[in-house]
Motif scaffolding. Structure first.
Motif, PDB file in Angstrom:
ATOM      1  N   PRO A 162       0.831  -1.201   0.000  1.00  0.00           N
ATOM      2  CA  PRO A 162       0.000   0.000   0.000  1.00  0.00           C
ATOM      3  C   PRO A 162       0.870   1.258   0.000  1.00  0.00           C
ATOM      4  O   PRO A 162       1.951   1.278   0.576  1.00  0.00           O
ATOM      5  CB  PRO A 162      -0.801  -0.106   1.300  1.00  0.00           C
ATOM      6  CG  PRO A 162       0.047  -0.942   2.204  1.00  0.00           C
ATOM      7  CD  PRO A 162       0.795  -1.882   1.298  1.00  0.00           C
ATOM      8  N   ILE A 163       0.363   2.278  -0.663  1.00  0.00           N
ATOM      9  CA  ILE A 163       1.092   3.538  -0.750  1.00  0.00           C
ATOM     10  C   ILE A 163       0.949   4.303   0.552  1.00  0.00           C
ATOM     11  O   ILE A 163       0.039   4.064   1.324  1.00  0.00           O
ATOM     12  CB  ILE A 163       0.606   4.400  -1.933  1.00  0.00           C
ATOM     13  CG1 ILE A 163      -0.864   4.774  -1.765  1.00  0.00           C
ATOM     14  CG2 ILE A 163       0.838   3.706  -3.251  1.00  0.00           C
ATOM     15  CD1 ILE A 163      -1.134   6.192  -2.105  1.00  0.00           C
ATOM     16  N   SER A 164       1.871   5.207   0.750  1.00  0.00           N
ATOM     17  CA  SER A 164       1.801   6.098   1.908  1.00  0.00           C
ATOM     18  C   SER A 164       2.399   7.436   1.507  1.00  0.00           C
ATOM     19  O   SER A 164       3.088   7.535   0.486  1.00  0.00           O
ATOM     20  CB  SER A 164       2.585   5.519   3.087  1.00  0.00           C
ATOM     21  OG  SER A 164       3.974   5.536   2.811  1.00  0.00           O
ATOM     22  N   LEU A 165       2.145   8.439   2.313  1.00  0.00           N
ATOM     23  CA  LEU A 165       2.689   9.759   2.044  1.00  0.00           C
ATOM     24  C   LEU A 165       4.210   9.691   1.972  1.00  0.00           C
ATOM     25  O   LEU A 165       4.809  10.215   1.036  1.00  0.00           O
ATOM     26  CB  LEU A 165       2.232  10.734   3.145  1.00  0.00           C
ATOM     27  CG  LEU A 165       2.579  12.195   2.910  1.00  0.00           C
ATOM     28  CD1 LEU A 165       1.447  13.084   3.394  1.00  0.00           C
ATOM     29  CD2 LEU A 165       3.870  12.561   3.587  1.00  0.00           C
ATOM     30  N   SER A 166       4.834   9.029   2.912  1.00  0.00           N
ATOM     31  CA  SER A 166       6.294   8.977   2.920  1.00  0.00           C
ATOM     32  C   SER A 166       6.855   8.212   1.720  1.00  0.00           C
ATOM     33  O   SER A 166       7.868   8.617   1.149  1.00  0.00           O
ATOM     34  CB  SER A 166       6.817   8.385   4.226  1.00  0.00           C
ATOM     35  OG  SER A 166       6.381   7.066   4.391  1.00  0.00           O
ATOM     36  N   LYS A 167       6.193   7.129   1.308  1.00  0.00           N
ATOM     37  CA  LYS A 167       6.680   6.376   0.143  1.00  0.00           C
ATOM     38  C   LYS A 167       6.627   7.225  -1.127  1.00  0.00           C
ATOM     39  O   LYS A 167       7.582   7.236  -1.912  1.00  0.00           O
ATOM     40  CB  LYS A 167       5.846   5.110  -0.073  1.00  0.00           C
ATOM     41  CG  LYS A 167       6.131   3.982   0.879  1.00  0.00           C
ATOM     42  CD  LYS A 167       5.246   2.791   0.525  1.00  0.00           C
ATOM     43  CE  LYS A 167       5.417   1.629   1.458  1.00  0.00           C
ATOM     44  NZ  LYS A 167       4.533   0.501   1.090  1.00  0.00           N
ATOM     45  N   LEU A 168       5.515   7.939  -1.354  1.00  0.00           N
ATOM     46  CA  LEU A 168       5.404   8.762  -2.564  1.00  0.00           C
ATOM     47  C   LEU A 168       6.371   9.934  -2.503  1.00  0.00           C
ATOM     48  O   LEU A 168       7.056  10.234  -3.488  1.00  0.00           O
ATOM     49  CB  LEU A 168       3.969   9.248  -2.766  1.00  0.00           C
ATOM     50  CG  LEU A 168       2.929   8.176  -3.091  1.00  0.00           C
ATOM     51  CD1 LEU A 168       1.600   8.822  -3.451  1.00  0.00           C
ATOM     52  CD2 LEU A 168       3.383   7.253  -4.205  1.00  0.00           C
ATOM     53  N   ARG A 169       6.426  10.610  -1.375  1.00  0.00           N
ATOM     54  CA  ARG A 169       7.331  11.758  -1.218  1.00  0.00           C
ATOM     55  C   ARG A 169       8.777  11.323  -1.442  1.00  0.00           C
ATOM     56  O   ARG A 169       9.519  11.967  -2.189  1.00  0.00           O
ATOM     57  CB  ARG A 169       7.169  12.365   0.177  1.00  0.00           C
ATOM     58  CG  ARG A 169       8.039  13.610   0.400  1.00  0.00           C
ATOM     59  CD  ARG A 169       8.015  14.082   1.831  1.00  0.00           C
ATOM     60  NE  ARG A 169       8.473  12.994   2.695  1.00  0.00           N
ATOM     61  CZ  ARG A 169       7.870  12.613   3.814  1.00  0.00           C
ATOM     62  NH1 ARG A 169       6.786  13.220   4.230  1.00  0.00           N
ATOM     63  NH2 ARG A 169       8.347  11.615   4.526  1.00  0.00           N
TER      64      ARG A 169
END
Length: 142
Positions: free
Chosen positions: A115-122
């Motif tokens: 699953p994606i997260s803010l930290s992964k995308l950033r």
């Protein structure tokens, strides 16, 4: 260290699941991205890529009628200067070694396992600019 002004970026999200697209859009907005385009499959994504000329593409691997692998090949073979070098970050729930190997062999700029997260995308966006100082200079990021 490179500082990315997320508000300057144009992002294209190529994802077949509408809920996941909506979630990615929300997370990108939460980190400050203002310009977000989206497509539900690789075929439409290629057309949107040419139309919007995004700075980064987030692309799912498993889609129909054109999956992420075919999309990536299409991007790298577009005969338009600059578009063929658009950073592509794969988003997938599949961390299969064959997909990771394909990604490396075809110049994928990142690989985010859902699953994606803010930290992964950033962090994946940040890595594009850290790993490409010329791109970072063009955007005025330092």
């Amino acid at each position: 260290m490179t500082t990315v002004d997320f508000a300057k970026l144009r992002i294209l999200v190529v994802e077949d699941d509408a809920f996941t697209r909506q979630l990615i859009r929300k997370v990108l907005k939460d980190i400050g991205v203002r310009s977000i385009s989206e497509s539900a499959n690789g075929k439409d994504g290629l057309m949107e890529l040419v139309r919007t000329r995004p700075d980064i593409v987030f692309c799912d691997i498993h889609m129909a009628p054109m999956d992420g692998r075919m999309f990536l090949r299409g991007v790298r073979n577009i005969p338009v200067k600059g578009i063929d070098e658009t950073p592509v970050i794969f988003l997938t729930a599949d961390a299969d070694i064959a997909n990771v190997r394909f990604a490396k062999e075809h110049s994928v700029n990142g690989y985010v396992v859902k699953p994606i997260s803010l930290s992964k995308l950033r962090d994946s966006i940040h890595a594009v600019f850290v790993n490409d100082q010329e791109r970072s200079r063009r955007f005025g990021f330092d």
